[in-house]
Design a protein around this motif. Structure first.
Motif, PDB file in Angstrom:
ATOM      1  N   TYR A  43      -4.270  12.735 -14.617  1.00 56.63           N
ATOM      2  CA  TYR A  43      -3.234  11.974 -13.922  1.00 56.63           C
ATOM      3  C   TYR A  43      -2.564  12.815 -12.833  1.00 56.63           C
ATOM      4  CZ  TYR A  43       1.189   9.558 -13.104  1.00 56.63           C
ATOM      5  OH  TYR A  43       2.250   8.939 -12.509  1.00 56.63           O
ATOM      6  N   GLU A  44      -2.233  14.064 -13.172  1.00 54.20           N
ATOM      7  CA  GLU A  44      -1.552  14.919 -12.197  1.00 54.20           C
ATOM      8  C   GLU A  44      -2.455  15.299 -11.036  1.00 54.20           C
ATOM      9  OE1 GLU A  44      -0.258  18.133 -14.590  1.00 54.20           O
ATOM     10  OE2 GLU A  44       1.317  16.978 -15.615  1.00 54.20           O
ATOM     11  N   SER A  45      -3.734  15.487 -11.317  1.00 55.34           N
ATOM     12  CA  SER A  45      -4.668  15.837 -10.243  1.00 55.34           C
ATOM     13  C   SER A  45      -5.203  14.618  -9.518  1.00 55.34           C
ATOM     14  CB  SER A  45      -5.837  16.641 -10.820  1.00 55.34           C
ATOM     15  OG  SER A  45      -6.541  15.884 -11.787  1.00 55.34           O
ATOM     16  N   GLN A  46      -4.823  13.419  -9.997  1.00 52.33           N
ATOM     17  CA  GLN A  46      -5.218  12.153  -9.370  1.00 52.33           C
ATOM     18  C   GLN A  46      -6.736  12.010  -9.288  1.00 52.33           C
ATOM     19  OE1 GLN A  46      -3.161  11.995  -5.608  1.00 52.33           O
ATOM     20  NE2 GLN A  46      -1.173  11.714  -6.564  1.00 52.33           N
ATOM     21  N   THR A  47      -7.425  12.519 -10.313  1.00 53.68           N
ATOM     22  CA  THR A  47      -8.882  12.379 -10.349  1.00 53.68           C
ATOM     23  C   THR A  47      -9.309  11.079 -11.015  1.00 53.68           C
ATOM     24  OG1 THR A  47      -8.935  13.620 -12.431  1.00 53.68           O
ATOM     25  CG2 THR A  47      -9.241  14.866 -10.380  1.00 53.68           C
ATOM     26  N   ASN A  48      -8.376  10.393 -11.640  1.00 50.43           N
ATOM     27  CA  ASN A  48      -8.685   9.133 -12.306  1.00 50.43           C
ATOM     28  C   ASN A  48      -7.589   8.131 -11.955  1.00 50.43           C
ATOM     29  OD1 ASN A  48      -9.326   7.007 -14.006  1.00 50.43           O
ATOM     30  ND2 ASN A  48      -9.820   8.323 -15.738  1.00 50.43           N
ATOM     31  N   ASP A  49      -7.903   7.188 -11.065  1.00 49.98           N
ATOM     32  CA  ASP A  49      -6.904   6.233 -10.602  1.00 49.98           C
ATOM     33  C   ASP A  49      -6.537   5.202 -11.659  1.00 49.98           C
ATOM     34  OD1 ASP A  49      -6.979   7.517  -8.165  1.00 49.98           O
ATOM     35  OD2 ASP A  49      -8.480   6.156  -7.307  1.00 49.98           O
ATOM     36  N   VAL A  50      -7.359   5.075 -12.690  1.00 53.60           N
ATOM     37  CA  VAL A  50      -7.096   4.077 -13.728  1.00 53.60           C
ATOM     38  C   VAL A  50      -5.921   4.494 -14.615  1.00 53.60           C
ATOM     39  CG1 VAL A  50      -8.103   2.835 -15.679  1.00 53.60           C
ATOM     40  CG2 VAL A  50      -9.509   3.393 -13.686  1.00 53.60           C
ATOM     41  N   ILE A  51      -5.724   5.792 -14.766  1.00 53.55           N
ATOM     42  CA  ILE A  51      -4.685   6.300 -15.668  1.00 53.55           C
ATOM     43  C   ILE A  51      -3.305   6.074 -15.059  1.00 53.55           C
ATOM     44  CG2 ILE A  51      -3.799   8.337 -16.838  1.00 53.55           C
ATOM     45  CD1 ILE A  51      -6.604   9.486 -16.783  1.00 53.55           C
ATOM     46  N   LYS A  52      -2.431   5.495 -15.841  1.00 54.23           N
ATOM     47  CA  LYS A  52      -1.051   5.275 -15.435  1.00 54.23           C
ATOM     48  C   LYS A  52      -0.136   6.264 -16.165  1.00 54.23           C
ATOM     49  CE  LYS A  52      -2.549   1.753 -13.123  1.00 54.23           C
ATOM     50  NZ  LYS A  52      -2.758   1.901 -11.665  1.00 54.23           N
ATOM     51  N   PHE A  53       1.058   6.410 -15.620  1.00 57.89           N
ATOM     52  CA  PHE A  53       2.015   7.336 -16.228  1.00 57.89           C
ATOM     53  C   PHE A  53       2.359   6.914 -17.653  1.00 57.89           C
ATOM     54  CE2 PHE A  53       6.468   8.789 -16.883  1.00 57.89           C
ATOM     55  CZ  PHE A  53       6.195  10.152 -16.926  1.00 57.89           C
ATOM     56  N   GLN A  54       2.397   5.603 -17.882  1.00 66.21           N
ATOM     57  CA  GLN A  54       2.684   5.119 -19.230  1.00 66.21           C
ATOM     58  C   GLN A  54       1.587   5.543 -20.199  1.00 66.21           C
ATOM     59  OE1 GLN A  54       5.528   3.558 -20.244  1.00 66.21           O
ATOM     60  NE2 GLN A  54       4.687   3.859 -22.299  1.00 66.21           N
ATOM     61  N   ASP A  55       0.331   5.599 -19.725  1.00 65.13           N
ATOM     62  CA  ASP A  55      -0.765   6.058 -20.584  1.00 65.13           C
ATOM     63  C   ASP A  55      -0.537   7.513 -21.003  1.00 65.13           C
ATOM     64  OD1 ASP A  55      -1.993   3.598 -20.236  1.00 65.13           O
ATOM     65  OD2 ASP A  55      -3.092   4.264 -18.469  1.00 65.13           O
ATOM     66  N   VAL A  56      -0.104   8.313 -20.059  1.00 58.64           N
ATOM     67  CA  VAL A  56       0.163   9.724 -20.367  1.00 58.64           C
ATOM     68  C   VAL A  56       1.270   9.831 -21.413  1.00 58.64           C
ATOM     69  CG1 VAL A  56       0.872  11.946 -19.399  1.00 58.64           C
ATOM     70  CG2 VAL A  56      -0.577  10.412 -18.054  1.00 58.64           C
ATOM     71  N   GLN A  57       2.329   9.082 -21.224  1.00 60.68           N
ATOM     72  CA  GLN A  57       3.431   9.128 -22.184  1.00 60.68           C
ATOM     73  C   GLN A  57       2.990   8.665 -23.577  1.00 60.68           C
ATOM     74  OE1 GLN A  57       6.549   6.779 -20.273  1.00 60.68           O
ATOM     75  NE2 GLN A  57       7.619   8.653 -19.736  1.00 60.68           N
ATOM     76  N   ASP A  58       2.196   7.596 -23.617  1.00 60.61           N
ATOM     77  CA  ASP A  58       1.733   7.094 -24.917  1.00 60.61           C
ATOM     78  C   ASP A  58       0.903   8.142 -25.639  1.00 60.61           C
ATOM     79  OD1 ASP A  58       2.999   4.717 -24.475  1.00 60.61           O
ATOM     80  OD2 ASP A  58       1.217   3.652 -23.758  1.00 60.61           O
ATOM     81  N   HIS A  59       0.089   8.881 -24.906  1.00 56.90           N
ATOM     82  CA  HIS A  59      -0.730   9.917 -25.542  1.00 56.90           C
ATOM     83  C   HIS A  59       0.152  11.024 -26.121  1.00 56.90           C
ATOM     84  CE1 HIS A  59      -4.258   8.002 -23.807  1.00 56.90           C
ATOM     85  NE2 HIS A  59      -4.997   8.813 -24.534  1.00 56.90           N
ATOM     86  N   TRP A  60       1.176  11.421 -25.387  1.00 55.30           N
ATOM     87  CA  TRP A  60       2.044  12.476 -25.918  1.00 55.30           C
ATOM     88  C   TRP A  60       2.865  11.979 -27.105  1.00 55.30           C
ATOM     89  CZ3 TRP A  60       0.866  17.134 -25.331  1.00 55.30           C
ATOM     90  CH2 TRP A  60       0.314  17.611 -24.145  1.00 55.30           C
ATOM     91  N   LYS A  61       3.212  10.700 -27.109  1.00 58.82           N
ATOM     92  CA  LYS A  61       3.877  10.136 -28.295  1.00 58.82           C
ATOM     93  C   LYS A  61       2.953  10.225 -29.500  1.00 58.82           C
ATOM     94  CE  LYS A  61       6.734   6.772 -25.807  1.00 58.82           C
ATOM     95  NZ  LYS A  61       6.953   5.321 -25.573  1.00 58.82           N
ATOM     96  N   ASN A  62       1.678   9.914 -29.288  1.00 60.34           N
ATOM     97  CA  ASN A  62       0.712  10.000 -30.389  1.00 60.34           C
ATOM     98  C   ASN A  62       0.586  11.436 -30.898  1.00 60.34           C
ATOM     99  OD1 ASN A  62       0.196   7.254 -30.217  1.00 60.34           O
ATOM    100  ND2 ASN A  62      -1.528   7.514 -28.822  1.00 60.34           N
ATOM    101  N   VAL A  63       0.663  12.387 -29.980  1.00 55.39           N
ATOM    102  CA  VAL A  63       0.613  13.792 -30.399  1.00 55.39           C
ATOM    103  C   VAL A  63       1.833  14.117 -31.260  1.00 55.39           C
ATOM    104  CG1 VAL A  63       0.552  16.182 -29.628  1.00 55.39           C
ATOM    105  CG2 VAL A  63      -0.682  14.438 -28.343  1.00 55.39           C
ATOM    106  N   GLY A  64       3.004  13.665 -30.823  1.00 59.61           N
ATOM    107  CA  GLY A  64       4.204  13.888 -31.621  1.00 59.61           C
ATOM    108  C   GLY A  64       4.088  13.285 -33.006  1.00 59.61           C
ATOM    109  N   HIS A  65       3.516  12.080 -33.081  1.00 59.56           N
ATOM    110  CA  HIS A  65       3.330  11.437 -34.386  1.00 59.56           C
ATOM    111  C   HIS A  65       2.333  12.216 -35.240  1.00 59.56           C
ATOM    112  CE1 HIS A  65       3.064   8.249 -37.350  1.00 59.56           C
ATOM    113  NE2 HIS A  65       1.741   8.261 -37.223  1.00 59.56           N
ATOM    114  N   ALA A  66       1.252  12.703 -34.615  1.00 59.05           N
ATOM    115  CA  ALA A  66       0.246  13.473 -35.367  1.00 59.05           C
ATOM    116  C   ALA A  66       0.854  14.747 -35.945  1.00 59.05           C
ATOM    117  CB  ALA A  66      -0.935  13.803 -34.458  1.00 59.05           C
ATOM    118  N   TYR A  67       1.672  15.416 -35.178  1.00 63.75           N
ATOM    119  CA  TYR A  67       2.316  16.633 -35.687  1.00 63.75           C
ATOM    120  C   TYR A  67       3.373  16.298 -36.742  1.00 63.75           C
ATOM    121  CZ  TYR A  67       0.097  20.103 -32.728  1.00 63.75           C
ATOM    122  OH  TYR A  67      -0.822  20.957 -32.165  1.00 63.75           O
ATOM    123  N   ALA A  68       3.995  15.135 -36.636  1.00 61.54           N
ATOM    124  CA  ALA A  68       4.933  14.717 -37.686  1.00 61.54           C
ATOM    125  C   ALA A  68       4.189  14.501 -38.998  1.00 61.54           C
ATOM    126  CB  ALA A  68       5.650  13.434 -37.261  1.00 61.54           C
TER     127      ALA A  68
END
Length: 894
Positions: A484-509
């Motif tokens: 997303y930051e390097s803009q190599t994939n136009d399909v990825i939205k900022f909300q997708d990035v946030q959702d993935h990090w939320k999932n990481v937080g849940h996995a560590y919980a």
């Protein structure tokens, strides 16, 4: 049995005194009563006197046990079940009644199992299970010592028949030493238990120790040899005629079949122990069984096919896959669908032979057949090996499907039994797949690894699996964030990035929940909070951080309080809670309670930010200024550098620094500067001071470009003070000094913009600029041109206009194809207009209109303030005005 009491004689009745007739003395009714007493009572009394006394519950229990020993199983069962129904529960009886019922049911299940056709043995499972329950209940009470051997044998046999191999092994091991009558059956069942490598390992102190495994197999082999190497003598005709064969004898295996099975187990144990020569000799010594009365044709065929399977496995271990396939083809090609169990085993081994030759396509074809039948013993290993082969061939989705089918077949590792695969080997196959997908740096394969971890329990411990889930979730989030930051994939939205990090937080919980008793618990809570914050899930981040603080870690509380303050600042505005005030209180308490902790300076830094967001600008500035000037920190300290930047940026932003056009002749009468204006210039001067020190001291700081951009804008704004004073200057010397000051500040501003353009241009060529840095880059090209344009208007200086034209041309060249170059062409036209080159100015506008038509719309909101339609209208009107001016005086403006 009690002695029969003596019966009194008839003459005894004659001794009773009878002096006159009863009818004459007493009347009819007394005589009738006497007749009833003599006719009913006397015989009853005589029967009581001569009958045996009633047996006690203990005596009945002993009698039931004796019936069981005599083979009168039904009689023993009926008497015991009646006593239980009557509620007999005396301490001296203990669990004997349950023992009798359990053994009786076990014998019934054994008899029915013997008589059932091949493949239908499962019909007796309910009887075995009922027998097991009664026998377990018997053990919960006291049991007579003499009953323990037969009790262990019966219960161990039930466990074995029901597939509870681990429980069977444990109790049969004990029974083998004391149940002498059934030792041959016990050692045979133990041997079949130990053919499962997982059961074998569970019985060892060190499960993976090869020496211990060899010792245990040797013990079983010796036991088999001892019980079956010397043929047991068969019963003679005389023996058969001597008495009735008991029901217990009928339930036993035929000696011929037991000897055959024992030899099969012996050869298989030798194979597992690596003694392939001995295993081959033993297998070859087994003779084919002919038809006997005790064995059906189906049972004989099953024994024959088991021998073929064993020989094929030995050949496979000897690395003779071709010879093994020749044997297996007899089963695969000649068996009917009714013999599916052996056919599936044949396909499984056939797949193993092809896999040994790296012929994976054919191997996968054979594995797929048993992998589709979930109730087969080879279902689990077939799916495991098929998944491994599919992964190696690049069929990752198919591989995942195989692995998930296999994992769904594992209900518990405590009782996992499968003679076809070692549990450690199965775990290694899963680890190999996860490592392949989890270290691939591919989003799709990260997904496969994540799905795999969701089914790895109970094959793996929950904590281990949660650790893998957390790891692959983090890797996947890092990958999608980078794309997303390097803009190599136009399909990825900022909300997708946030959702993935939320999932990481849940996995560590989840990982933290499964590691409460470890020293990683607090650290995992901390990481979970951080990842939740990266996903903008501030509430969960705060919840996990509160759990971290509540865990009372030995160190790290100041860091936790600082982090909590950050989360409270993040949460400000999301709810009605006074989050900023809470953050300020926490930070002030941290500074007060931990004055000597290194993190107190980070708390001061955050306190300034909190005060600033709370509208307490002066207090925030005072906190940062104190941190820079009064703390023992050196300029190398991170907190000092951040405070320096925060102070300069805040002083800049709280001052209106938008530069106006420099004017030589003011349109309104000059007035003395107000105290508010003086305060603004003082603040921007202090901002320039701190920002200049920042860019000089820390040229490689991550905020260097923003600091340089702020410094350049501040210097340009600072030039307005001598410009406003110039309007009131009375002497020529003062005017020259003020003009020199204006040029000095504007020159310094242009220098900072030039440095900024050089640094950002290099990063832009590498594709490492974000949206904000791109705005800095644009300003670094256009602002110096604007400065020269303003100087041209200020001094009516043609050289300044020509410098502006060059700078605008450079900007137009660098940003070719972007809407922002329209500003450059329009300003170039204005420069030419001020140089009285109207025709050239018109040509620049015509060029701008051509470029405008080549740029697709709509324009990004960050490019220009005008839309494409507004630019078309502006250029058309401007060109028309130039046409009017040129037509009015062609000699002057051409």
């Amino acid at each position: 049995m009690a002695a029969t009491p003596p019966v009194e004689s008839d003459t005894d009745l004659d001794d009773l005194p009878i002096e006159q007739s009863s009818t004459s003395m007493f009347g009819i009714y007394p005589m009738l009563a006497l007749a009833i007493i003599i006719g009913i009572g006397l015989p009853t009394g005589i029967w009581v006197m001569i009958s045996e006394p009633e047996m006690t519950p203990l005596e009945k229990t002993v009698e039931s046990i004796e019936f069981l020993r005599q083979g009168r199983t039904r009689t023993a069962y009926m008497q015991a079940i009646q006593m239980l129904d009557e509620g007999v529960a005396e301490p001296e009886i203990g669990g004997s009644l349950e023992y009798v019922i359990g053994v009786a049911l076990f014998r019934k299940a054994e008899r029915v199992s013997q008589e059932a056709a091949v493949g239908y043995e499962g019909i007796v499972e309910p009887t075995y299970r009922l027998a097991m329950r009664y026998l377990e209940r018997a053990n919960q009470k006291s049991l007579m010592v003499e009953l323990i051997p037969s009790w262990q044998y019966a219960l161990g046999s039930c466990y074995y028949k029901l597939g509870q191999i681990y429980d069977a092994r444990e109790i049969l091991e004990s029974a083998y030493d004391i149940a002498e009558e059934d030792r041959d059956d016990i050692i045979l069942m133990l041997a079949q238990c130990y053919l499962d490598p997982n059961v074998l390992k569970s019985s060892l102190v060190h499960p993976t120790n090869i020496i211990e495994q060899h010792k245990k197999r040797s013990e079983i082999i010796q036991g088999l040899r001892h019980e079956f190497s010397i043929p047991e003598p068969q019963l003679s005709d005389a023996d058969l005629e001597a008495g009735e064969v008991s029901e217990t004898d009928k339930l036993e295996y035929s000696e011929l079949e037991k000897r055959h099975l024992a030899t099969l187990c012996l050869a298989d144990l030798q194979r597992q122990d690596g003694d392939l020569v001995a295993a081959t000799q033993t297998a070859n010594s087994i003779k084919e069984l002919d038809f006997v009365d005790e064995l059906s044709l189906e049972r004989l065929a099953e024994l024959h096919d088991n021998l073929i399977i064993l020989k094929a496995r030995i050949l496979l271990d000897q690395k003779k896959p071709v010879e093994a396939r020749e044997l297996l083809s007899q089963i695969i090609d000649m068996k009917s669908g009714l013999e599916q169990k052996l056919i599936l085993q044949g396909h499984f081994l056939m797949g193993m032979t092809y896999a040994a030759e790296d012929r994976f396509d054919v191997a996968l074809k054979h594995f797929s057949k048993p992998a589709a039948v979930s109730d087969s013993t080879v279902y689990f290993p077939a799916n495991m090996y098929a998944g491994d082969i599919a992964r190696k061939r690049g069929l990752h989705e198919e591989s995942l499907t195989y692995f998930l089918h296999a994992l769904s077949n594992v209900e518990s590792t405590d009782q996992f039994a499968n003679p076809w695969i070692d549990l450690d080997e199965a775990r290694q196959l899963i680890r190999n797949a996860w490592e392949d997908w989890g270290n691939s740096e591919s989003y799709e394969q990260y997904r496969l690894a994540h799905e795999l971890t969701q089914k790895m329990v109970p094959l793996f411990a929950t904590g281990y699996t949660n650790g893998l889930t957390a790891l692959v979730s983090r890797k996947r989030a890092e990958l999608i964030s980078h794309e997303y930051e390097s803009q190599t994939n136009d399909v990825i939205k900022f909300q997708d990035v946030q959702d993935h990090w939320k999932n990481v937080g849940h996995a560590y919980a989840q990982l933290a929940n499964s590691s409460r008793a470890t020293n990683r618990y607090a650290q995992t809570l901390w990481e979970s909070s951080e990842y939740y914050r990266r996903g903008n899930d501030f509430e969960n981040a705060l919840r996990m951080l509160d759990r971290y603080i509540a865990s009372n870690p030995r160190t790290g509380l100041p860091a936790a309080f600082n982090f909590k303050a950050k989360l409270l600042l993040d949460l400000d505005g999301y709810d009605e809670e006074p989050r900023i005030e809470q953050a300020i209180q926490i930070l002030q308490a941290t500074i007060r309670d931990y004055p000597k902790d290194q993190l107190v300076y980070d708390a001061q830094l955050l306190l300034g930010r909190a005060l600033l967001e709370n509208g307490q600008t002066d207090e925030a500035i005072a906190v940062w200024r104190s941190l820079i000037l009064e703390s023992p920190l050196t300029p190398e300290a991170t907190e000092w550098q951040q405070a320096l930047f925060a102070l300069g940026r805040t002083l800049f932003h709280v001052t209106e620094t938008r530069p106006d056009f420099l004017q030589l002749k003011p349109k309104t009468p000059a007035k003395a500067q107000s105290p508010q204006q003086d305060q603004r210039y003082k603040r921007v001067e202090e901002a320039i001071q701190w920002l200049d020190e920042f860019v000089r001291r820390i040229p490689d700081h991550e905020s260097i470009h923003e600091a340089r951009w702020l410094l350049a804008k501040g210097l340009r704004f600072r030039a307005r003070r001598p410009e406003s004073q110039l309007r009131m200057a009375e002497t020529e010397n003062m005017k020259q000094e003020l003009k020199s000051e204006i040029y000095r500040y504007l020159d310094q501003s242009s220098q900072q913009y030039q440095i900024l353009s050089e640094e950002l241009s290099l990063l832009d060529q590498r594709g490492k600029l974000d949206s904000i840095s791109k705005q800095f880059l644009r300003d670094s090209y256009f602002e110096p041109a604007h400065i020269q344009f303003d100087l041209g208007q200020f001094e009516n200086d043609d050289d300044s206009y020509r410098k502006a034209i060059d700078l605008y041309s450079n900007a137009a060249f660098y940003f070719a194809g972007q809407p922002v170059i329209l500003i450059a062409y329009y300003r170039i036209a204005e420069c030419y207009r001020n140089l009285n080159a109207y025709a050239e100015a018109r040509r620049q506008l015509e060029q701008a209109r051509v470029i405008l038509n080549q740029i697709p719309g709509p324009f990004p909101h960050t490019s220009t303030n005008f839309t494409k339609q507004e630019w078309e209208k502006l250029l058309e009107q401007s060109i028309r005005l130039y046409d009017l001016a040129i037509d009015a005086d062609p000699q002057t403006f051409n």
